[in-house]
Design a protein around this motif. Structure first.
Motif, PDB file in Angstrom:
ATOM      1  N   TYR A   1       0.835  -1.196   0.000  1.00  0.00           N
ATOM      2  CA  TYR A   1       0.000   0.000   0.000  1.00  0.00           C
ATOM      3  C   TYR A   1       0.871   1.247   0.000  1.00  0.00           C
ATOM      4  O   TYR A   1       2.021   1.217   0.425  1.00  0.00           O
ATOM      5  CB  TYR A   1      -0.889   0.058   1.248  1.00  0.00           C
ATOM      6  CG  TYR A   1      -1.811  -1.116   1.383  1.00  0.00           C
ATOM      7  CD1 TYR A   1      -2.985  -1.189   0.630  1.00  0.00           C
ATOM      8  CD2 TYR A   1      -1.508  -2.166   2.240  1.00  0.00           C
ATOM      9  CE1 TYR A   1      -3.835  -2.282   0.740  1.00  0.00           C
ATOM     10  CE2 TYR A   1      -2.356  -3.255   2.364  1.00  0.00           C
ATOM     11  CZ  TYR A   1      -3.516  -3.303   1.608  1.00  0.00           C
ATOM     12  OH  TYR A   1      -4.351  -4.385   1.712  1.00  0.00           O
ATOM     13  N   GLN A   2       0.267   2.353  -0.464  1.00  0.00           N
ATOM     14  CA  GLN A   2       0.824   3.680  -0.238  1.00  0.00           C
ATOM     15  C   GLN A   2      -0.284   4.521   0.369  1.00  0.00           C
ATOM     16  O   GLN A   2      -1.469   4.198   0.253  1.00  0.00           O
ATOM     17  CB  GLN A   2       1.373   4.278  -1.535  1.00  0.00           C
ATOM     18  CG  GLN A   2       2.609   3.531  -1.999  1.00  0.00           C
ATOM     19  CD  GLN A   2       3.489   4.315  -2.946  1.00  0.00           C
ATOM     20  OE1 GLN A   2       3.676   5.509  -2.814  1.00  0.00           O
ATOM     21  NE2 GLN A   2       4.035   3.610  -3.922  1.00  0.00           N
TER      22      GLN A   2
ATOM     23  N   ILE B   1      -3.949   3.118  -0.514  1.00  0.00           N
ATOM     24  CA  ILE B   1      -4.003   2.787  -1.939  1.00  0.00           C
ATOM     25  C   ILE B   1      -3.307   1.445  -2.159  1.00  0.00           C
ATOM     26  O   ILE B   1      -2.133   1.274  -1.807  1.00  0.00           O
ATOM     27  CB  ILE B   1      -3.308   3.870  -2.791  1.00  0.00           C
ATOM     28  CG1 ILE B   1      -3.865   5.267  -2.480  1.00  0.00           C
ATOM     29  CG2 ILE B   1      -3.401   3.540  -4.268  1.00  0.00           C
ATOM     30  CD1 ILE B   1      -5.327   5.450  -2.784  1.00  0.00           C
TER      31      ILE B   1
ATOM     32  N   TRP C   1      -1.166  -1.213  -3.771  1.00  0.00           N
ATOM     33  CA  TRP C   1       0.021  -1.057  -4.610  1.00  0.00           C
ATOM     34  C   TRP C   1       0.606  -2.437  -4.878  1.00  0.00           C
ATOM     35  O   TRP C   1       1.569  -2.846  -4.249  1.00  0.00           O
ATOM     36  CB  TRP C   1       1.043  -0.168  -3.892  1.00  0.00           C
ATOM     37  CG  TRP C   1       1.788   0.726  -4.810  1.00  0.00           C
ATOM     38  CD1 TRP C   1       3.043   0.515  -5.294  1.00  0.00           C
ATOM     39  CD2 TRP C   1       1.366   1.966  -5.344  1.00  0.00           C
ATOM     40  NE1 TRP C   1       3.421   1.548  -6.107  1.00  0.00           N
ATOM     41  CE2 TRP C   1       2.402   2.459  -6.150  1.00  0.00           C
ATOM     42  CE3 TRP C   1       0.191   2.708  -5.246  1.00  0.00           C
ATOM     43  CZ2 TRP C   1       2.305   3.662  -6.836  1.00  0.00           C
ATOM     44  CZ3 TRP C   1       0.099   3.902  -5.919  1.00  0.00           C
ATOM     45  CH2 TRP C   1       1.152   4.356  -6.704  1.00  0.00           C
TER      46      TRP C   1
ATOM     47  N   ARG D   1       5.289  -4.834  -8.788  1.00  0.00           N
ATOM     48  CA  ARG D   1       5.597  -4.174 -10.053  1.00  0.00           C
ATOM     49  C   ARG D   1       5.752  -5.182 -11.194  1.00  0.00           C
ATOM     50  O   ARG D   1       6.029  -6.343 -10.972  1.00  0.00           O
ATOM     51  CB  ARG D   1       6.902  -3.378  -9.920  1.00  0.00           C
ATOM     52  CG  ARG D   1       6.756  -2.051  -9.230  1.00  0.00           C
ATOM     53  CD  ARG D   1       6.604  -2.213  -7.758  1.00  0.00           C
ATOM     54  NE  ARG D   1       6.678  -0.914  -7.070  1.00  0.00           N
ATOM     55  CZ  ARG D   1       6.281  -0.743  -5.848  1.00  0.00           C
ATOM     56  NH1 ARG D   1       5.763  -1.728  -5.176  1.00  0.00           N
ATOM     57  NH2 ARG D   1       6.392   0.419  -5.278  1.00  0.00           N
TER      58      ARG D   1
ATOM     59  N   GLU E   1       9.637   8.325 -10.742  1.00  0.00           N
ATOM     60  CA  GLU E   1       8.582   7.314 -10.715  1.00  0.00           C
ATOM     61  C   GLU E   1       8.534   6.635 -12.073  1.00  0.00           C
ATOM     62  O   GLU E   1       8.566   7.307 -13.109  1.00  0.00           O
ATOM     63  CB  GLU E   1       7.216   7.930 -10.402  1.00  0.00           C
ATOM     64  CG  GLU E   1       7.088   8.552  -9.023  1.00  0.00           C
ATOM     65  CD  GLU E   1       6.907   7.555  -7.885  1.00  0.00           C
ATOM     66  OE1 GLU E   1       7.120   6.342  -8.086  1.00  0.00           O
ATOM     67  OE2 GLU E   1       6.559   8.007  -6.784  1.00  0.00           O
TER      68      GLU E   1
ATOM     69  N   LYS F   1      -1.100   0.051 -13.091  1.00  0.00           N
ATOM     70  CA  LYS F   1      -1.786   0.116 -11.803  1.00  0.00           C
ATOM     71  C   LYS F   1      -1.510   1.406 -11.038  1.00  0.00           C
ATOM     72  O   LYS F   1      -2.186   1.692 -10.065  1.00  0.00           O
ATOM     73  CB  LYS F   1      -1.383  -1.068 -10.920  1.00  0.00           C
ATOM     74  CG  LYS F   1      -1.688  -2.411 -11.507  1.00  0.00           C
ATOM     75  CD  LYS F   1      -3.154  -2.702 -11.465  1.00  0.00           C
ATOM     76  CE  LYS F   1      -3.397  -4.114 -11.945  1.00  0.00           C
ATOM     77  NZ  LYS F   1      -4.775  -4.418 -12.134  1.00  0.00           N
ATOM     78  N   ASN F   2      -0.481   2.178 -11.420  1.00  0.00           N
ATOM     79  CA  ASN F   2      -0.133   3.345 -10.620  1.00  0.00           C
ATOM     80  C   ASN F   2      -0.082   4.659 -11.380  1.00  0.00           C
ATOM     81  O   ASN F   2       0.113   5.705 -10.768  1.00  0.00           O
ATOM     82  CB  ASN F   2       1.212   3.129  -9.924  1.00  0.00           C
ATOM     83  CG  ASN F   2       2.393   3.288 -10.861  1.00  0.00           C
ATOM     84  OD1 ASN F   2       2.249   3.362 -12.074  1.00  0.00           O
ATOM     85  ND2 ASN F   2       3.576   3.329 -10.299  1.00  0.00           N
TER      86      ASN F   2
ATOM     87  N   TYR G   1      -2.011   7.748 -10.044  1.00  0.00           N
ATOM     88  CA  TYR G   1      -1.522   8.286  -8.763  1.00  0.00           C
ATOM     89  C   TYR G   1      -0.198   9.034  -8.935  1.00  0.00           C
ATOM     90  O   TYR G   1       0.017  10.085  -8.336  1.00  0.00           O
ATOM     91  CB  TYR G   1      -1.378   7.167  -7.736  1.00  0.00           C
ATOM     92  CG  TYR G   1      -2.700   6.511  -7.433  1.00  0.00           C
ATOM     93  CD1 TYR G   1      -3.661   7.163  -6.665  1.00  0.00           C
ATOM     94  CD2 TYR G   1      -3.006   5.252  -7.944  1.00  0.00           C
ATOM     95  CE1 TYR G   1      -4.894   6.574  -6.409  1.00  0.00           C
ATOM     96  CE2 TYR G   1      -4.227   4.656  -7.682  1.00  0.00           C
ATOM     97  CZ  TYR G   1      -5.167   5.323  -6.918  1.00  0.00           C
ATOM     98  OH  TYR G   1      -6.378   4.742  -6.669  1.00  0.00           O
ATOM     99  N   ASP G   2       0.704   8.490  -9.756  1.00  0.00           N
ATOM    100  CA  ASP G   2       1.990   9.150  -9.977  1.00  0.00           C
ATOM    101  C   ASP G   2       1.837  10.465 -10.737  1.00  0.00           C
ATOM    102  O   ASP G   2       2.604  11.406 -10.521  1.00  0.00           O
ATOM    103  CB  ASP G   2       2.951   8.237 -10.748  1.00  0.00           C
ATOM    104  CG  ASP G   2       3.496   7.109  -9.884  1.00  0.00           C
ATOM    105  OD1 ASP G   2       3.465   7.216  -8.649  1.00  0.00           O
ATOM    106  OD2 ASP G   2       3.968   6.112 -10.462  1.00  0.00           O
TER     107      ASP G   2
ATOM    108  N   LYS H   1       0.151  12.198  -6.329  1.00  0.00           N
ATOM    109  CA  LYS H   1       1.538  12.195  -5.859  1.00  0.00           C
ATOM    110  C   LYS H   1       2.311  13.369  -6.454  1.00  0.00           C
ATOM    111  O   LYS H   1       3.048  14.059  -5.738  1.00  0.00           O
ATOM    112  CB  LYS H   1       2.227  10.863  -6.185  1.00  0.00           C
ATOM    113  CG  LYS H   1       1.716   9.711  -5.321  1.00  0.00           C
ATOM    114  CD  LYS H   1       2.285   8.371  -5.711  1.00  0.00           C
ATOM    115  CE  LYS H   1       3.723   8.216  -5.332  1.00  0.00           C
ATOM    116  NZ  LYS H   1       4.244   6.860  -5.612  1.00  0.00           N
TER     117      LYS H   1
END
Length: 181
Positions: free
Chosen positions: A22-23, A30, A32, A35, A106, A111-112, A115-116, A120
């Motif tokens: 998670y983050q 969230i 996470w 990767r 980043e 999946k991210n 958010y990035d 973020k």
């Protein structure tokens, strides 16, 4: 609150087991997941570029590969893929990083990416991360955002056959062909 995410306190987040997937973004937990291979290959090649730069320039700042907790406030604690902290700011490093690194990288993945590129990035901007680099293994390109007057602007976009250049670390270059090999 971010749609579909669980709101928790900072203390609840920090009480989770180390390595929990998670983050903590805008007060929300969230998910996470691990990767992708493309993400990890790009990150490894970024680390090689940083190692070569550090050896050549004899820079004594901190070069840290994620996941390492970077705590901004009681609503935002992230685990960037890679961070750099200048030698004169090493005091923000304790058992975690308390405050903004000088440079954050980043590596996007499906999946991210939201958010990035949104919450973020907004937090990095708000707290004064001087340089924010986005690496996109799907498009095989990269972007350098610089902070000016409290806001990010796109300084450079490098396509898959070009070189991405750091500004705060002159001489640190990322050949996109090498990042994505």
């Amino acid at each position: 609150m971010l749609v579909g995410e669980k709101q928790v306190t900072f203390d609840e987040y920090m009480a989770m087991p180390i390595g929990a997937p998670y983050q903590f973004i805008d007060g929300c937990l969230i998910d996470w997941p691990s990767r992708t291979l493309d993400h990890q290959v790009a990150l490894m090649n970024i680390c090689v570029a940083f190692a070569n730069y550090r050896d050549k320039e004899k820079d004594n700042g901190a070069y840290i590969i994620g996941p390492t907790e970077v705590i901004f406030d009681d609503q935002n604690s992230f685990q960037p893929d890679f961070i750099y902290i200048a030698e004169d700011r090493l005091d923000i490093i304790k058992n975690y990083i308390y405050g903004p690194p000088d440079l954050v990288i980043e590596v996007l993945w499906e999946k991210n990416a939201y958010y990035d590129l949104r919450p973020k990035m907004n937090t990095y901007e708000k707290y004064g991360v001087k340089e924010y680099i986005i690496i996109d293994p799907i498009a095989k390109d990269g972007d350098v955002y610089l902070l000016k007057d409290g806001a990010y602007y796109l300084h450079q976009r490098a396509k898959k056959d070009e070189v991405l250049n750091s500004v705060i670390l002159p001489g640190l270059n990322f050949d996109m062909k090498e990042i994505y090999k």
